[in-house]
Design a protein around this motif. Sequence first.
Motif, PDB file in Angstrom:
ATOM      1  N   LEU A  48       0.825  -1.209   0.000  1.00 44.40           N
ATOM      2  CA  LEU A  48       0.000   0.000   0.000  1.00 44.40           C
ATOM      3  C   LEU A  48       0.859   1.259   0.000  1.00 44.40           C
ATOM      4  CD1 LEU A  48      -2.706  -1.126   2.582  1.00 44.40           C
ATOM      5  CD2 LEU A  48      -3.067  -0.737   0.137  1.00 44.40           C
ATOM      6  N   ARG A  49       1.914   1.251   0.794  1.00 39.05           N
ATOM      7  CA  ARG A  49       2.786   2.427   0.869  1.00 39.05           C
ATOM      8  C   ARG A  49       3.443   2.696  -0.489  1.00 39.05           C
ATOM      9  NH1 ARG A  49       6.406   0.808   4.633  1.00 39.05           N
ATOM     10  NH2 ARG A  49       5.036   1.501   6.315  1.00 39.05           N
ATOM     11  N   GLU A  50       3.916   1.625  -1.134  1.00 34.00           N
ATOM     12  CA  GLU A  50       4.539   1.794  -2.451  1.00 34.00           C
ATOM     13  C   GLU A  50       3.534   2.363  -3.452  1.00 34.00           C
ATOM     14  OE1 GLU A  50       5.937  -2.073  -3.432  1.00 34.00           O
ATOM     15  OE2 GLU A  50       7.557  -2.055  -1.924  1.00 34.00           O
ATOM     16  N   GLY A  51       2.321   1.850  -3.435  1.00 34.57           N
ATOM     17  CA  GLY A  51       1.304   2.364  -4.359  1.00 34.57           C
ATOM     18  C   GLY A  51       0.966   3.811  -4.094  1.00 34.57           C
ATOM     19  N   ARG A  52       0.888   4.189  -2.822  1.00 36.84           N
ATOM     20  CA  ARG A  52       0.565   5.585  -2.482  1.00 36.84           C
ATOM     21  C   ARG A  52       1.684   6.525  -2.893  1.00 36.84           C
ATOM     22  NH1 ARG A  52       2.202   8.136   1.957  1.00 36.84           N
ATOM     23  NH2 ARG A  52       2.587   6.192   3.098  1.00 36.84           N
ATOM     24  N   ARG A  53       2.913   6.159  -2.578  1.00 37.23           N
ATOM     25  CA  ARG A  53       4.039   7.036  -2.889  1.00 37.23           C
ATOM     26  C   ARG A  53       4.269   7.183  -4.388  1.00 37.23           C
ATOM     27  NH1 ARG A  53       8.392   5.010   1.771  1.00 37.23           N
ATOM     28  NH2 ARG A  53       7.436   6.185   3.507  1.00 37.23           N
ATOM     29  N   GLU A  54       3.921   6.125  -5.139  1.00 39.59           N
ATOM     30  CA  GLU A  54       4.118   6.173  -6.585  1.00 39.59           C
ATOM     31  C   GLU A  54       2.868   6.627  -7.337  1.00 39.59           C
ATOM     32  OE1 GLU A  54       5.521   2.312  -7.672  1.00 39.59           O
ATOM     33  OE2 GLU A  54       7.192   2.373  -6.226  1.00 39.59           O
ATOM     34  N   GLY A  55       1.815   6.931  -6.601  1.00 40.78           N
ATOM     35  CA  GLY A  55       0.591   7.412  -7.230  1.00 40.78           C
ATOM     36  C   GLY A  55      -0.143   6.359  -8.035  1.00 40.78           C
ATOM     37  N   ARG A  56       0.052   5.099  -7.712  1.00 42.27           N
ATOM     38  CA  ARG A  56      -0.631   4.008  -8.425  1.00 42.27           C
ATOM     39  C   ARG A  56      -1.932   3.695  -7.681  1.00 42.27           C
ATOM     40  NH1 ARG A  56       1.800  -0.357  -7.744  1.00 42.27           N
ATOM     41  NH2 ARG A  56       3.583   0.201  -6.443  1.00 42.27           N
ATOM     42  N   TRP A  57      -2.856   4.640  -7.781  1.00 48.60           N
ATOM     43  CA  TRP A  57      -4.073   4.556  -6.981  1.00 48.60           C
ATOM     44  C   TRP A  57      -4.983   3.408  -7.416  1.00 48.60           C
ATOM     45  CZ3 TRP A  57      -2.888   7.339  -3.066  1.00 48.60           C
ATOM     46  CH2 TRP A  57      -2.187   8.543  -3.210  1.00 48.60           C
TER      47      TRP A  57
END
Length: 265
Positions: free
Chosen positions: A199-208
């Motif tokens: 989840l953190r990786e998706g949030r930081r990379e904007g992969r919503w």
Amino acid sequence: MPLSRILLRLELALWRRRGRLPLLWWRDDGTQADTPALRRLLALSHRHAVPLTLAVTPPAAGAPTSSALAALLAACPLVTVAQHGITHRNIAGPGEAPSEVPRVIGLGMLASEIGRAAAALEGLPNRLPVFVPAWNRLTPALAAAAAQAGFAGLSGHGGQDAAVAPLPRLDVHLDLLDRDGPPRFQGEASVTLHLVRLLREGRREGRWDAPIGLLTHHLDHDEAAWRFLDRLLAELGPRARIAPLGTLLGLPAMGAPGSCPAAAA
């Protein structure tokens, strides 16, 4: 409350602060028959209103599809079926990675074998034209043969053979079990912290809208795994989007509304 669960809630709160809800989907591997464990799994899907894809192992050559399994799944509109391999019988040599495919086999013959196994599942309702390889081993030959056999989508494990994609593909990423040796529950902290990292990786990379796939194996769950899965689905329910595999791959929805008899299991 365990620290891992607190960290998960904090991460989900950060998503909400951005006006977002993470996107997940759920696949369970290894269905073969109507069993108490399967009914327990379906009861969780029903109780939490979470769509579920069962990767069903085709029956042995010439064996009919279980009528009891077909009847059970026919009344569960949240549940879809994908094909899990061909035989799921390991023919690899000692020290080799598990495989159900001979080392030397023509593409046409491999496609024919996949199609023969698919025909054995025709009695099951709510089927999707999605091929899930045994042990998540999606080789280029297997992927090409699945496409030739008429499948419209693939599902493996994230990070494994990721470049193999002649068809739309949606992978799982979060396995409840440790399969290094006999299958066993990884533990709440391990699974939850892995989810937090994803989840953190998706949030930081904007992969919503990048789906995170949850993988379970109901036949191998112990009580700790069952309790954790129940809590996780309850935790994610109001804080995430959990979508059907067919919707995410753009495949037509199948099945009709009904009440799932497993709900009383």
